[in-house]
Scaffold this motif. Sequence first.
Motif, PDB file in Angstrom:
ATOM      1  N   MET A   1      20.593  37.614  16.650  1.00 27.66           N
ATOM      2  CA  MET A   1      19.402  36.909  17.091  1.00 27.66           C
ATOM      3  C   MET A   1      19.245  35.537  16.426  1.00 27.66           C
ATOM      4  O   MET A   1      18.470  34.728  16.894  1.00 27.66           O
ATOM      5  CB  MET A   1      18.152  37.738  16.815  1.00 27.66           C
ATOM      6  CG  MET A   1      17.960  38.906  17.743  1.00 27.66           C
ATOM      7  SD  MET A   1      17.443  38.373  19.351  1.00 27.66           S
ATOM      8  CE  MET A   1      15.704  38.593  19.228  1.00 27.66           C
ATOM      9  N   LEU A   2      19.962  35.300  15.347  1.00 28.12           N
ATOM     10  CA  LEU A   2      19.854  33.997  14.698  1.00 28.12           C
ATOM     11  C   LEU A   2      20.356  32.871  15.587  1.00 28.12           C
ATOM     12  O   LEU A   2      19.930  31.728  15.443  1.00 28.12           O
ATOM     13  CB  LEU A   2      20.595  33.988  13.356  1.00 28.12           C
ATOM     14  CG  LEU A   2      19.871  34.678  12.206  1.00 28.12           C
ATOM     15  CD1 LEU A   2      20.743  34.689  10.963  1.00 28.12           C
ATOM     16  CD2 LEU A   2      18.543  34.019  11.915  1.00 28.12           C
ATOM     17  N   PHE A   3      21.235  33.184  16.534  1.00 35.91           N
ATOM     18  CA  PHE A   3      21.696  32.137  17.452  1.00 35.91           C
ATOM     19  C   PHE A   3      20.544  31.627  18.308  1.00 35.91           C
ATOM     20  O   PHE A   3      20.518  30.460  18.675  1.00 35.91           O
ATOM     21  CB  PHE A   3      22.865  32.630  18.326  1.00 35.91           C
ATOM     22  CG  PHE A   3      22.473  33.574  19.412  1.00 35.91           C
ATOM     23  CD1 PHE A   3      22.205  33.093  20.680  1.00 35.91           C
ATOM     24  CD2 PHE A   3      22.380  34.941  19.173  1.00 35.91           C
ATOM     25  CE1 PHE A   3      21.838  33.962  21.706  1.00 35.91           C
ATOM     26  CE2 PHE A   3      22.010  35.807  20.192  1.00 35.91           C
ATOM     27  CZ  PHE A   3      21.734  35.313  21.463  1.00 35.91           C
ATOM     28  N   VAL A   5      17.492  31.315  17.233  1.00 35.11           N
ATOM     29  CA  VAL A   5      16.799  30.387  16.331  1.00 35.11           C
ATOM     30  C   VAL A   5      17.505  29.039  16.361  1.00 35.11           C
ATOM     31  O   VAL A   5      16.875  27.990  16.533  1.00 35.11           O
ATOM     32  CB  VAL A   5      16.743  30.943  14.886  1.00 35.11           C
ATOM     33  CG1 VAL A   5      16.150  29.914  13.938  1.00 35.11           C
ATOM     34  CG2 VAL A   5      15.952  32.237  14.844  1.00 35.11           C
ATOM     35  N   ASP A   6      18.829  29.066  16.232  1.00 40.13           N
ATOM     36  CA  ASP A   6      19.604  27.827  16.232  1.00 40.13           C
ATOM     37  C   ASP A   6      19.444  27.062  17.541  1.00 40.13           C
ATOM     38  O   ASP A   6      19.232  25.846  17.540  1.00 40.13           O
ATOM     39  CB  ASP A   6      21.089  28.117  15.991  1.00 40.13           C
ATOM     40  CG  ASP A   6      21.363  28.651  14.598  1.00 40.13           C
ATOM     41  OD1 ASP A   6      20.521  28.447  13.706  1.00 40.13           O
ATOM     42  OD2 ASP A   6      22.421  29.287  14.412  1.00 40.13           O
ATOM     43  N   ILE A   7      19.535  27.767  18.659  1.00 41.42           N
ATOM     44  CA  ILE A   7      19.415  27.119  19.969  1.00 41.42           C
ATOM     45  C   ILE A   7      18.024  26.510  20.135  1.00 41.42           C
ATOM     46  O   ILE A   7      17.888  25.366  20.568  1.00 41.42           O
ATOM     47  CB  ILE A   7      19.733  28.113  21.105  1.00 41.42           C
ATOM     48  CG1 ILE A   7      21.231  28.442  21.086  1.00 41.42           C
ATOM     49  CG2 ILE A   7      19.312  27.557  22.462  1.00 41.42           C
ATOM     50  CD1 ILE A   7      21.617  29.578  22.000  1.00 41.42           C
ATOM     51  N   SER A   8      16.993  27.271  19.782  1.00 37.85           N
ATOM     52  CA  SER A   8      15.625  26.758  19.945  1.00 37.85           C
ATOM     53  C   SER A   8      15.378  25.566  19.025  1.00 37.85           C
ATOM     54  O   SER A   8      14.693  24.616  19.406  1.00 37.85           O
ATOM     55  CB  SER A   8      14.594  27.866  19.720  1.00 37.85           C
ATOM     56  OG  SER A   8      14.638  28.336  18.381  1.00 37.85           O
ATOM     57  N   GLN A   9      15.947  25.592  17.834  1.00 41.30           N
ATOM     58  CA  GLN A   9      15.764  24.472  16.925  1.00 41.30           C
ATOM     59  C   GLN A   9      16.536  23.238  17.397  1.00 41.30           C
ATOM     60  O   GLN A   9      16.047  22.119  17.283  1.00 41.30           O
ATOM     61  CB  GLN A   9      16.159  24.869  15.507  1.00 41.30           C
ATOM     62  CG  GLN A   9      15.134  25.815  14.895  1.00 41.30           C
ATOM     63  CD  GLN A   9      15.524  26.318  13.530  1.00 41.30           C
ATOM     64  OE1 GLN A   9      16.692  26.317  13.153  1.00 41.30           O
ATOM     65  NE2 GLN A   9      14.530  26.765  12.779  1.00 41.30           N
ATOM     66  N   VAL A  70       8.040  28.183  19.901  1.00 37.33           N
ATOM     67  CA  VAL A  70       8.993  29.282  20.072  1.00 37.33           C
ATOM     68  C   VAL A  70      10.035  29.259  18.954  1.00 37.33           C
ATOM     69  O   VAL A  70      10.382  30.294  18.385  1.00 37.33           O
ATOM     70  CB  VAL A  70       9.655  29.229  21.468  1.00 37.33           C
ATOM     71  CG1 VAL A  70      10.868  30.143  21.543  1.00 37.33           C
ATOM     72  CG2 VAL A  70       8.648  29.591  22.547  1.00 37.33           C
ATOM     73  N   ALA A  71      10.527  28.065  18.615  1.00 38.32           N
ATOM     74  CA  ALA A  71      11.499  27.952  17.523  1.00 38.32           C
ATOM     75  C   ALA A  71      10.910  28.469  16.214  1.00 38.32           C
ATOM     76  O   ALA A  71      11.583  29.190  15.459  1.00 38.32           O
ATOM     77  CB  ALA A  71      11.958  26.499  17.378  1.00 38.32           C
ATOM     78  N   ALA A  72       9.658  28.125  15.949  1.00 36.15           N
ATOM     79  CA  ALA A  72       9.002  28.590  14.719  1.00 36.15           C
ATOM     80  C   ALA A  72       8.818  30.106  14.741  1.00 36.15           C
ATOM     81  O   ALA A  72       9.103  30.786  13.739  1.00 36.15           O
ATOM     82  CB  ALA A  72       7.661  27.888  14.533  1.00 36.15           C
ATOM     83  N   LEU A  73       8.363  30.635  15.863  1.00 38.73           N
ATOM     84  CA  LEU A  73       8.165  32.091  15.965  1.00 38.73           C
ATOM     85  C   LEU A  73       9.485  32.840  15.803  1.00 38.73           C
ATOM     86  O   LEU A  73       9.548  33.870  15.109  1.00 38.73           O
ATOM     87  CB  LEU A  73       7.503  32.446  17.296  1.00 38.73           C
ATOM     88  CG  LEU A  73       6.058  31.994  17.456  1.00 38.73           C
ATOM     89  CD1 LEU A  73       5.570  32.247  18.880  1.00 38.73           C
ATOM     90  CD2 LEU A  73       5.155  32.683  16.440  1.00 38.73           C
ATOM     91  N   TRP A  76      10.468  32.792  12.118  1.00 44.24           N
ATOM     92  CA  TRP A  76       9.716  33.779  11.332  1.00 44.24           C
ATOM     93  C   TRP A  76      10.157  35.201  11.656  1.00 44.24           C
ATOM     94  O   TRP A  76      10.334  36.023  10.761  1.00 44.24           O
ATOM     95  CB  TRP A  76       8.208  33.626  11.557  1.00 44.24           C
ATOM     96  CG  TRP A  76       7.642  32.464  10.808  1.00 44.24           C
ATOM     97  CD1 TRP A  76       7.242  31.269  11.324  1.00 44.24           C
ATOM     98  CD2 TRP A  76       7.451  32.357   9.395  1.00 44.24           C
ATOM     99  NE1 TRP A  76       6.814  30.434  10.340  1.00 44.24           N
ATOM    100  CE2 TRP A  76       6.922  31.073   9.134  1.00 44.24           C
ATOM    101  CE3 TRP A  76       7.679  33.213   8.333  1.00 44.24           C
ATOM    102  CZ2 TRP A  76       6.610  30.639   7.855  1.00 44.24           C
ATOM    103  CZ3 TRP A  76       7.370  32.777   7.046  1.00 44.24           C
ATOM    104  CH2 TRP A  76       6.844  31.508   6.825  1.00 44.24           C
ATOM    105  N   TYR A  77      10.314  35.481  12.940  1.00 44.98           N
ATOM    106  CA  TYR A  77      10.705  36.831  13.373  1.00 44.98           C
ATOM    107  C   TYR A  77      12.063  37.217  12.781  1.00 44.98           C
ATOM    108  O   TYR A  77      12.280  38.369  12.400  1.00 44.98           O
ATOM    109  CB  TYR A  77      10.747  36.900  14.900  1.00 44.98           C
ATOM    110  CG  TYR A  77      11.158  38.247  15.426  1.00 44.98           C
ATOM    111  CD1 TYR A  77      10.253  39.305  15.451  1.00 44.98           C
ATOM    112  CD2 TYR A  77      12.458  38.475  15.875  1.00 44.98           C
ATOM    113  CE1 TYR A  77      10.622  40.549  15.920  1.00 44.98           C
ATOM    114  CE2 TYR A  77      12.841  39.715  16.346  1.00 44.98           C
ATOM    115  CZ  TYR A  77      11.925  40.755  16.365  1.00 44.98           C
ATOM    116  OH  TYR A  77      12.302  41.992  16.824  1.00 44.98           O
TER     117      TYR A  77
END
Length: 152
Positions: A1-3, A5-9, A70-73, A76-77
Amino acid sequence: MLFLVDISQLLTVALLGLLAGALWAEGELLVPYWKTLSSDEFYKLHPQYAPRLFKFFAPITALTPPVAVVAALLAWYNNAPTAWWSTGTALLAASLIAIYFVYFSQTNAAFAREAISADQLAGELNRWHNWHRLRVVICMLAFFLSIGAISQ
């Protein structure tokens, strides 16, 4: 799921970079030109350019804050080390929408109605420019925070 995070950031960085650059260009190229116009010239041009500017800025301005949130959520998630960076980015991005409703929506509507008198127009364009500069600074800060998030 970290991908995710990377994509959203990364998407947040791209959107904020585009928005910051576009806002900066508008403030440094168009607004000084508007200030040179007489009120008659300004009100003659406004119906031609305001809808075009809105069509350009509305989608990216409306899309950027939710993507940043969404990137922040997601950060955190997923307990990502970038969560605080992303949260700061999201808060600054969301403030861009708030500033639009606090000042720009009413003032732009007043320009459209030609409700600002000729002797008040120069002052209002200066005020508009100052608010716009605030948005540029906030957007650039959000952009730099978003870069910090992907650099972690």
